[in-house]
Design a protein around this motif. Structure first.
Motif, PDB file in Angstrom:
ATOM      1  N   UNK A   1       0.853  -1.180   0.000  1.00 47.04           N
ATOM      2  CA  UNK A   1       0.000   0.000   0.000  1.00 47.04           C
ATOM      3  C   UNK A   1       0.889   1.231   0.000  1.00 47.04           C
ATOM      4  N   UNK A   2       0.689   2.108  -0.966  1.00 47.53           N
ATOM      5  CA  UNK A   2       1.419   3.373  -1.009  1.00 47.53           C
ATOM      6  C   UNK A   2       0.401   4.497  -1.009  1.00 47.53           C
ATOM      7  N   UNK A   3       0.842   5.666  -0.612  1.00 51.34           N
ATOM      8  CA  UNK A   3      -0.105   6.765  -0.636  1.00 51.34           C
ATOM      9  C   UNK A   3       0.482   8.084  -0.217  1.00 51.34           C
ATOM     10  N   UNK A   4      -0.391   9.078  -0.264  1.00 53.45           N
ATOM     11  CA  UNK A   4      -0.089  10.452   0.100  1.00 53.45           C
ATOM     12  C   UNK A   4      -1.235  10.928   0.976  1.00 53.45           C
ATOM     13  N   UNK A   5      -0.934  11.509   2.117  1.00 51.60           N
ATOM     14  CA  UNK A   5      -1.956  11.925   3.082  1.00 51.60           C
ATOM     15  C   UNK A   5      -2.477  13.338   2.837  1.00 51.60           C
ATOM     16  N   UNK A   6      -1.923  14.007   1.855  1.00 55.35           N
ATOM     17  CA  UNK A   6      -2.199  15.425   1.676  1.00 55.35           C
ATOM     18  C   UNK A   6      -1.059  16.242   2.247  1.00 55.35           C
ATOM     19  N   UNK A   7      -0.134  15.546   2.919  1.00 50.39           N
ATOM     20  CA  UNK A   7       1.053  16.171   3.504  1.00 50.39           C
ATOM     21  C   UNK A   7       2.258  15.247   3.390  1.00 50.39           C
ATOM     22  N   UNK A   8       2.104  14.022   3.811  1.00 50.66           N
ATOM     23  CA  UNK A   8       3.200  13.056   3.861  1.00 50.66           C
ATOM     24  C   UNK A   8       2.921  11.838   2.985  1.00 50.66           C
ATOM     25  N   UNK A   9       4.001  11.198   2.554  1.00 45.91           N
ATOM     26  CA  UNK A   9       3.927   9.949   1.791  1.00 45.91           C
ATOM     27  C   UNK A   9       4.031   8.778   2.756  1.00 45.91           C
ATOM     28  N   UNK A  10       3.425   7.646   2.384  1.00 46.94           N
ATOM     29  CA  UNK A  10       3.542   6.449   3.214  1.00 46.94           C
ATOM     30  C   UNK A  10       3.690   5.205   2.358  1.00 46.94           C
ATOM     31  N   UNK A  11       4.268   4.171   2.963  1.00 43.50           N
ATOM     32  CA  UNK A  11       4.430   2.842   2.361  1.00 43.50           C
ATOM     33  C   UNK A  11       4.065   1.817   3.412  1.00 43.50           C
ATOM     34  N   UNK A  12       3.008   1.068   3.159  1.00 48.64           N
ATOM     35  CA  UNK A  12       2.568   0.075   4.123  1.00 48.64           C
ATOM     36  C   UNK A  12       2.045  -1.162   3.444  1.00 48.64           C
ATOM     37  N   UNK A  13       1.013  -1.729   4.039  1.00 50.83           N
ATOM     38  CA  UNK A  13       0.451  -2.995   3.573  1.00 50.83           C
ATOM     39  C   UNK A  13      -1.070  -2.981   3.685  1.00 50.83           C
ATOM     40  N   UNK A  14      -1.688  -3.870   2.929  1.00 49.45           N
ATOM     41  CA  UNK A  14      -3.117  -4.111   3.073  1.00 49.45           C
ATOM     42  C   UNK A  14      -3.360  -5.601   2.911  1.00 49.45           C
ATOM     43  N   UNK A  15      -4.477  -6.057   3.479  1.00 48.03           N
ATOM     44  CA  UNK A  15      -4.875  -7.453   3.298  1.00 48.03           C
ATOM     45  C   UNK A  15      -6.373  -7.500   3.029  1.00 48.03           C
ATOM     46  N   UNK A  16      -6.770  -8.497   2.249  1.00 47.89           N
ATOM     47  CA  UNK A  16      -8.161  -8.678   1.844  1.00 47.89           C
ATOM     48  C   UNK A  16      -8.687 -10.014   2.325  1.00 47.89           C
ATOM     49  N   UNK A  17      -9.959 -10.011   2.673  1.00 50.83           N
ATOM     50  CA  UNK A  17     -10.700 -11.238   2.932  1.00 50.83           C
ATOM     51  C   UNK A  17     -12.096 -11.000   2.365  1.00 50.83           C
ATOM     52  N   UNK A  18     -12.274 -11.288   1.074  1.00 48.23           N
ATOM     53  CA  UNK A  18     -13.523 -10.957   0.380  1.00 48.23           C
ATOM     54  C   UNK A  18     -13.633  -9.452   0.246  1.00 48.23           C
ATOM     55  N   UNK A  19     -14.719  -8.877   0.765  1.00 49.66           N
ATOM     56  CA  UNK A  19     -14.892  -7.416   0.733  1.00 49.66           C
ATOM     57  C   UNK A  19     -14.337  -6.756   1.987  1.00 49.66           C
ATOM     58  N   UNK A  20     -13.793  -7.550   2.889  1.00 49.37           N
ATOM     59  CA  UNK A  20     -13.173  -6.992   4.097  1.00 49.37           C
ATOM     60  C   UNK A  20     -11.737  -6.602   3.763  1.00 49.37           C
ATOM     61  N   UNK A  21     -11.311  -5.479   4.323  1.00 49.44           N
ATOM     62  CA  UNK A  21      -9.972  -4.981   4.032  1.00 49.44           C
ATOM     63  C   UNK A  21      -9.345  -4.423   5.304  1.00 49.44           C
ATOM     64  N   UNK A  22      -8.063  -4.652   5.440  1.00 47.38           N
ATOM     65  CA  UNK A  22      -7.288  -4.094   6.547  1.00 47.38           C
ATOM     66  C   UNK A  22      -6.181  -3.237   5.932  1.00 47.38           C
TER      67      UNK A  22
END
Length: 139
Positions: free
Chosen positions: A66-87
């Motif tokens: 998972x990568x992204x921008x918060x509107x201020x800072x950049x981040x690099x993390x992770x996500x996991x899926x279980x059907x339509x559930x997401x973490x």
């Protein structure tokens, strides 16, 4: 009359076939391949004054990155899926100081996400039925 009956039967069969093909989509494929840009927060239109450095975004990578921008800072993390559930775990983040409360609002909503839906080029992140964040693909 027989032609109408055959036509209705054909329409019904085609409807079920198209529904099952949508149901067979891989949830991962719905998320990856786009850079998603924030379009609403907590079900409301965005206040540009809260995001002076740009709109937040998310990128879902194959393998759970998972990568992204918060509107201020950049981040690099992770996500996991279980059907339509997401973490979502934003992980490591740069530490710039920026004006506006947008980053805190965005991260607060992101931490509550438990499920998602994708429809008509819109990604909606939810907590149950409550809309937290919605995104559109970046052009």
């Amino acid at each position: 009359m027989k032609k109408i009956s055959i036509l209705l039967s054909l329409i019904i069969v085609m409807s079920f076939a198209s529904c099952s093909s949508v149901g067979n989509l891989n949830p991962m494929s719905l998320l990856t391949g786009n850079n998603w840009v924030l379009s609403s927060l907590m079900g409301k239109a965005l206040d540009p004054a809260k995001f002076l450095n740009g709109l937040p975004s998310l990128g879902f990578l194959d393998g759970g990155g998972l990568t992204g921008f918060t509107g201020c800072n950049n981040f690099n993390g992770n996500f996991s899926l279980d059907g339509a559930k997401i973490n979502l775990d934003p992980g490591d983040m740069t530490k710039k100081a920026c004006e506006g409360s947008g980053e805190n609002d965005f991260l607060g909503a992101l931490s509550q996400v438990s499920n998602f839906k994708v429809a008509k080029n819109k990604l909606t992140l939810l907590d149950g039925a409550k809309e937290l964040l919605s995104f559109v693909p970046q052009n």
